[in-house]
Design a protein around this motif. Structure first.
Motif: not given
Length: 463
Positions: A35-41, A161-170
């Motif tokens: 869920a939080p990763a897809i928007p980052k990608i 956590i997801g929306p507020y950190v980088s992909y790697e930190i997640l």
């Protein structure tokens, strides 16, 4: 309720059950991570570049691995024990998250998710059996609810956590969960049933003494005798797949467990968790961003699962399954109606006025799922089968669940893009009502019964 049980000596059973349930947090961290990763990608915030089609494969490849895991899990849990197998299987998510961290190409992501799916196959196969075997009947249901609680702890964790950190930190944050599981569960005992199965009665007695710390030695001996009798009777036939359909009781147990397992996924819970960031309409709640709505939904999932512990402890399984099915079905049909009006009619002005309706429907779905289909589905997988077929039966149930999960998560975006989101929720709603009908006419009551009493009822024997 919890304090009363702890005063009655169930504290160690809760310790073992809850630490084992951390595996559900491992599992759902991989599901909810999407869920939080897809928007980052999609926003090119990572070195990983994926199309929508590749994203759907990223989400659903998890369940291909889930197809692989159950068969070896069923065999290994009987050979090495429930605890040992779960601990060693924790290598899969650790390797998976490390692979995700360095992945640049789609095939690397698919491989990592496949590994994670194998671990999920182990979890679905082993955890319900371990919890059923270390807990006494009166707390078995509430301990099964702890599995749902841990699942939703993972949801809050990833969504917060997801929306507020980088992909790697997640990914680093997600990697912590399997490490916590290993460091806590390593101190817990093996199932007394497995110890008896491998003729280690002294070890089983020691485990029972620890699990039931308030009982006298005479009571422990009596319980050990019951377990030895149950295992002896249930192990008369060799644990082959043919034995699964050798008796009326086994066939009935298998049908119940498989269809309720499939029903869990057909409620739409997996799709909602994985795709919540693209499902919740914009401006569902005034002055709330979509990320905040997703996080709030995760908190609601958690709170409802915690409160359901008391409900499952106090009420019969069949009643809760029926109420849960009706509630989940009604809420998803409400969402389907809104999406249909929004997507397929000219009444978009009207749908804008009730833009909150899908989100309220998701909240209602969370409440009703938590009191029945969620925890009871897992509980039944651990309660219904005799010792000689637990591994194989759990494997088949997990495979059925994995196939259903794969089909839903792979088709979810395709159906939404080509036909409309409403069709997904229409299907979920009708499936929920099918669960109600099946429960009413076929599912047996297991509330407050020992594992041997459940076997007697399945086989039509008098107590």
């Amino acid at each position: 309720m919890m304090i009363k049980l702890l005063n009655n000596g169930a504290v160690h059973q809760y310790m073992a059950g809850i630490t084992c349930s951390i595996t559900l947090a491992i599992m759902n961290s991989a599901i909810d991570w999407s869920a939080p990763a897809i928007p980052k990608i999609r926003n090119n915030e990572t070195q990983l570049k994926l199309t929508d089609s590749e994203i759907s494969w990223m989400v659903s490849s998890l369940y291909i691995g889930n197809l692989i895991g159950p068969i070896p899990a069923g065999y290994l849990m009987d050979l090495f024990g429930r605890k040992t197998t779960l601990l060693y299987a924790s290598l899969f998510p650790i390797v998976s998250w490390v692979t995700m961290l360095i992945a640049k190409y789609p095939y690397q992501v698919y491989f990592a998710r496949l590994l994670f799916g194998i671990k999920i196959g182990f979890i679905y196969t082993i955890v319900p059996n371990y919890i059923a075997e270390i807990s006494e009947p009166k707390i078995r249901g509430s301990l099964s609810s702890s599995m749902q609680i841990m699942s939703n702890v993972a949801a809050i964790y990833e969504y917060s956590i997801g929306p507020y950190v980088s992909y790697e930190i997640l990914i680093y944050a997600s990697l912590l969960i399997p490490l916590v599981f290993v460091l806590t569960f390593i101190w817990m005992p093996e199932s007394p049933y497995h110890s008896v199965m491998i003729n280690k009665d002294n070890k089983a007695k020691k485990t029972l003494t620890w699990l039931h710390c308030n009982k006298s030695e005479e009571e422990i001996e009596k319980q050990l005798t019951i377990i030895k009798y149950s295992v002896k009777e249930q192990m008369k036939s060799k644990p082959t797949f043919k034995v699964l359909i050798s008796t009326k009781g086994n066939v009935k147990a298998l049908i119940i467990a498989i269809l309720i397992s499939i029903g869990q996924r057909l409620t739409g819970i997996g799709a909602l968790m994985a795709y919540s960031s693209v499902t919740i309409p914009e401006n569902s709640i005034p002055n709330f961003a979509k990320n905040q709505c997703v996080t709030l939904l995760g908190i609601i999932w958690f709170l409802t699962s915690v409160s359901s512990t008391y409900i499952v402890y106090r009420h019969k399984r069949r009643t809760l399954l029926i109420i849960s099915g009706i509630g989940c079905g009604s809420s998803t049909l409400l969402a389907s109606i809104w999406f249909f009006v929004e997507e397929k009619t000219t009444y978009s002005d009207f749908s804008d006025k009730i833009r909150w309706l899908p989100y309220i429907s998701f909240i209602l779905h969370a409440i009703f799922y938590a009191i029945g289909v969620g925890p009871i589905g897992a509980s039944l997988r651990g309660e219904l089968f005799p010792a000689n077929i637990k591994g194989n039966a759990s494997a088949i149930c997990s495979i059925s669940l994995a196939i259903t999960s794969f089909m839903i998560t792979k088709s979810y975006l395709i159906v939404a893009n080509y036909y409309g989101m409403y069709l997904n929720f229409l299907f979920f709603g009708l499936s929920c009502f099918a669960i109600v009908i099946f429960t009413e006419f076929y599912v047996i009551e297991t509330y407050g019964k020992s594992l041997q009493e459940i076997q007697d009822e399945l086989n039509g024997l008098q107590k």
